[in-house]
Design a protein around this motif. Structure first.
Motif, PDB file in Angstrom:
ATOM      1  N   ARG A  25      27.060  44.805  39.951  1.00 28.42           N
ATOM      2  CA  ARG A  25      27.669  45.557  38.859  1.00 28.42           C
ATOM      3  C   ARG A  25      29.103  45.888  39.249  1.00 28.42           C
ATOM      4  N   ASN A  26      29.944  46.131  38.241  1.00 26.50           N
ATOM      5  CA  ASN A  26      31.350  46.425  38.561  1.00 26.50           C
ATOM      6  C   ASN A  26      31.592  47.902  38.861  1.00 26.50           C
ATOM      7  N   ASN A  27      30.539  48.718  38.855  1.00 23.36           N
ATOM      8  CA  ASN A  27      30.676  50.126  39.230  1.00 23.36           C
ATOM      9  C   ASN A  27      29.669  50.502  40.316  1.00 23.36           C
ATOM     10  N   LEU A  28      29.315  49.512  41.137  1.00 23.49           N
ATOM     11  CA  LEU A  28      28.323  49.731  42.187  1.00 23.49           C
ATOM     12  C   LEU A  28      28.924  50.568  43.308  1.00 23.49           C
ATOM     13  N   PRO A  29      28.229  51.592  43.810  1.00 23.85           N
ATOM     14  CA  PRO A  29      28.755  52.363  44.935  1.00 23.85           C
ATOM     15  C   PRO A  29      29.016  51.473  46.147  1.00 23.85           C
ATOM     16  N   VAL A  30      29.963  51.873  46.974  1.00 25.12           N
ATOM     17  CA  VAL A  30      30.366  51.062  48.115  1.00 25.12           C
ATOM     18  C   VAL A  30      29.201  50.765  49.044  1.00 25.12           C
ATOM     19  N   ASP A  31      28.345  51.756  49.312  1.00 24.19           N
ATOM     20  CA  ASP A  31      27.233  51.496  50.227  1.00 24.19           C
ATOM     21  C   ASP A  31      26.276  50.461  49.659  1.00 24.19           C
ATOM     22  N   ARG A  32      26.127  50.441  48.333  1.00 21.67           N
ATOM     23  CA  ARG A  32      25.285  49.419  47.700  1.00 21.67           C
ATOM     24  C   ARG A  32      25.966  48.054  47.735  1.00 21.67           C
ATOM     25  N   GLN A  33      27.289  48.028  47.563  1.00 23.81           N
ATOM     26  CA  GLN A  33      28.024  46.763  47.680  1.00 23.81           C
ATOM     27  C   GLN A  33      27.790  46.146  49.053  1.00 23.81           C
ATOM     28  N   LYS A  34      27.927  46.970  50.080  1.00 24.12           N
ATOM     29  CA  LYS A  34      27.755  46.477  51.440  1.00 24.12           C
ATOM     30  C   LYS A  34      26.321  46.021  51.690  1.00 24.12           C
ATOM     31  N   ALA A  35      25.367  46.772  51.181  1.00 24.23           N
ATOM     32  CA  ALA A  35      23.956  46.410  51.379  1.00 24.23           C
ATOM     33  C   ALA A  35      23.642  45.073  50.717  1.00 24.23           C
ATOM     34  N   GLU A  36      24.178  44.850  49.516  1.00 23.19           N
ATOM     35  CA  GLU A  36      23.959  43.565  48.847  1.00 23.19           C
ATOM     36  C   GLU A  36      24.577  42.423  49.648  1.00 23.19           C
ATOM     37  N   ALA A  37      25.778  42.645  50.167  1.00 23.31           N
ATOM     38  CA  ALA A  37      26.434  41.603  50.961  1.00 23.31           C
ATOM     39  C   ALA A  37      25.629  41.278  52.208  1.00 23.31           C
ATOM     40  N   TYR A  48      35.985  53.401  46.245  1.00 17.63           N
ATOM     41  CA  TYR A  48      35.920  54.716  46.878  1.00 17.63           C
ATOM     42  C   TYR A  48      34.512  54.941  47.438  1.00 17.63           C
ATOM     43  N   PRO A  49      34.414  55.287  48.745  1.00 20.07           N
ATOM     44  CA  PRO A  49      35.532  55.347  49.701  1.00 20.07           C
ATOM     45  C   PRO A  49      36.143  53.965  49.934  1.00 20.07           C
ATOM     46  N   ASN A  50      37.439  53.991  50.211  1.00 22.99           N
ATOM     47  CA  ASN A  50      38.187  52.741  50.274  1.00 22.99           C
ATOM     48  C   ASN A  50      37.746  51.886  51.464  1.00 22.99           C
ATOM     49  N   TYR A  51      37.612  50.604  51.228  1.00 19.37           N
ATOM     50  CA  TYR A  51      37.360  49.624  52.292  1.00 19.37           C
ATOM     51  C   TYR A  51      37.874  48.290  51.806  1.00 19.37           C
ATOM     52  N   ASP A  52      37.905  47.303  52.690  1.00 18.05           N
ATOM     53  CA  ASP A  52      38.412  45.978  52.353  1.00 18.05           C
ATOM     54  C   ASP A  52      37.228  45.008  52.287  1.00 18.05           C
ATOM     55  N   PRO A  53      36.768  44.656  51.084  1.00 18.60           N
ATOM     56  CA  PRO A  53      35.598  43.777  50.982  1.00 18.60           C
ATOM     57  C   PRO A  53      35.753  42.435  51.696  1.00 18.60           C
ATOM     58  N   LEU A  54      36.931  41.811  51.598  1.00 15.16           N
ATOM     59  CA  LEU A  54      37.111  40.511  52.246  1.00 15.16           C
ATOM     60  C   LEU A  54      37.004  40.643  53.754  1.00 15.16           C
TER      61      LEU A  54
END
Length: 526
Positions: free
Chosen positions: A83-95, A142-148
């Motif tokens: 999703r385009n509004n996924l929390p950062v911790d969820r973004q990282k977990a999916e990756a 937020y919180p800021n991180y660099d996905p790449l």
């Protein structure tokens, strides 16, 4: 008495005199303090003798090589983030879940879409944060991180290459919300064209477009520890994007004609793209020689090539002369999208693959794209497995493939077991790229310590910064076994007996990020 006898007499006298002096010195009493009796000291520790301390030369087995990649699309949140509004911790977990799945099923590369449409899933001063990451163009996570950076580091931890996939000319996607003031549609409005389907496109003929995209690519290559830059099949847009109307590039076309240009409009468009592809290839290698450049063009160059092929012509519709790029060697790898079944009448998989191979005059990597998500087959996993087998037969030791997309692996319950129990049963190194010159790796040192029923094997090398992976070889009763290990694994405990067989030798090699192997160190066990 001759001179020789005189020398002999002098030497003999000197020796007698010295002996006499020494005897008188020894006869003189010398007072010394009474020495205390020395206590019994424990014996000095002796280094444990390892079970093997002699190196030897042998013939090690060949390491399996095959490129096994998967596309991960961020555009329209196709694959990641979900999703385009996924929390950062969820973004990282999916990756992490995706990368773990690829590692556990013996893939060795991920092709990550970090720039879907003139936006960034990474920290950039050239383009805004992606709508598909935060739900607002230009808004940082937020919180800021660099996905790449996160994807690159986590991929490398798992022994996976990270290829940065970007689309060079798409300026805004119709699913990306309305362009705001931070969008490149507005910041570079003089070189952006709105198409009838709601997409926005950079004009490929404008030097400002070419300069901007070049700067984006060089910025990524310079700042990130990536393994490749990857372009997909979108050059000039598909005709359907503009509802069949011609691409509206009258401004740059008129300027070309006014300056005395003599090419036809179609050839002029192709020439724009050709020069750009050559430029990007050279600029990538000038910045970091080891970073590869790959393109995944539409699977058909022109209908009739080879005979019997029907379908769209990228040469005439996208103005992409992909055959020329391959002929010239302006890529390090080529992944034509062969998204049709083996038995397709108008687009047979093997015939297309063999034709592209015949055009690979510079012997670059040819790794076809497979439609793992939705290939038209009643048994999709078996069809994909068979395509991998056909690719191996056609391409030999330089085989490989890229799966469109990771969803075809995660959303089809039987796909991964068919691959893991079949063609991907063993891990594989990526094929070498001999046209890219590198400094040879140093031979690693190997150490073995006895742990009773097992041995602790460890290794090291002085130039570890140039190492990407290790290959460990173990020999039981004369038969070698091979294991590919990640960079951070510098030791392993190995049983002395396995399946009734005795461990009698160990060897290790270092492997760089281009798949080049060092010489090996091998030791016998006694």
């Amino acid at each position: 008495m001759n001179l020789r006898n005189i020398k002999y007499t002098l030497i003999l006298c000197s020796a007698v005199t010295l002996t006499s002096c020494a005897s008188q010195k020894a006869a003189t009493p010398v007072k010394t303090p009474a020495s205390k009796p020395k206590p019994d000291l424990p014996p000095k520790p002796v280094a444990a003798v390892p079970p093997a301390d002699e190196t030897f030369r042998t013939v090690l087995p060949e390491i399996r090589r095959e490129f096994r990649g998967a596309w991960i699309a961020s555009v329209a949140n196709i694959n990641w983030p979900s999703r385009n509004n996924l929390p950062v911790d969820r973004q990282k977990a999916e990756a992490i879940a995706m990368l773990d799945m690829l590692r556990d099923n013996n893939f060795n590369a991920v092709i990550f879409q970090a720039r879907p449409s003139a936006d960034a899933l990474y920290t950039s001063n050239l383009e805004p944060w992606s709508y598909f990451l935060t739900g607002q163009t230009g808004a940082a996570p937020y919180p800021n991180y660099d996905p790449l950076q996160f994807w690159t580091e986590e991929a490398h931890k798992r022994g996976l290459e990270l290829h940065v996939w970007l689309n060079p000319y798409r300026a805004h996607h119709s699913n990306g919300g309305s362009p705001n003031s931070l969008s490149m549609v507005n910041k570079l409005s003089d070189i952006v064209i709105r198409l009838k389907n709601g997409m926005y496109w950079f004009d490929p003929a404008d030097p400002k477009t070419q300069g901007h995209v070049s700067n984006v690519v060089k910025d990524i290559v310079k700042r990130y520890d990536i393994d490749a830059i990857h372009f997909d099949d979108y050059f000039y847009p598909y005709a359907t994007y503009n509802k069949g109307a011609d691409f509206p590039d009258n401004k740059t076309w008129s300027a070309y004609v006014s300056s005395g240009g003599t090419l036809s409009r179609a050839d002029w468009r192709r020439d724009n793209v050709n020069k750009f592809v050559e430029r990007i290839y050279k600029e990538i290698h000038a910045e970091k020689n080891y970073v590869k450049f790959g393109i995944s063009p539409f699977g058909i160059w022109k209908p009739g090539y080879p005979a019997g092929i029907t379908g769209s012509s990228q040469y005439d519709e996208l103005y992409a002369d992909a055959k020329l790029w391959l002929n010239k060697g302006w890529v390090d790898y080529f992944s034509p999208q062969l998204y049709w079944p083996i038995e397709s009448k108008g687009q047979p998989f093997e015939a297309l693959l063999r034709w592209w191979k015949s055009e690979n005059t510079m012997n670059r990597h040819l790794w076809p794209g497979l439609n793992t998500v939705e290939i038209r087959s009643s048994d999709r996993p078996t069809e994909i497995k068979n395509q991998i087998e056909v690719s191996r037969q056609v391409l030999g030791s330089d085989a490989g493939e890229v799966h469109w997309s990771i969803a075809g692996l995660t959303k089809n319950a039987s796909m991964l077991p068919v691959l893991k129990n079949g063609p991907y049963q063993e891990k594989a190194l990526v094929p070498k790229s001999p046209w890219i010159k590198t400094v040879p790796l140093q031979t690693p040192s190997l150490f073995i310590n006895n742990n009773g029923s097992s041995v602790q094997v460890s290794w090291s090398t002085k130039n570890i910064k140039d190492v990407f992976q290790w290959v460990l070889f173990t020999r039981y009763n004369g038969a070698w076994e091979t294991e590919i290990l990640t960079l951070d694994q510098l030791s392993k405990e190995i049983p002395k007996m396995k399946d009734g067989k005795i461990l009698n030798a160990v060897a290790v090699k270092a492997v760089d990020r281009l798949g080049n192997e060092s010489d090996y160190t091998a030791k016998m066990l006694k």
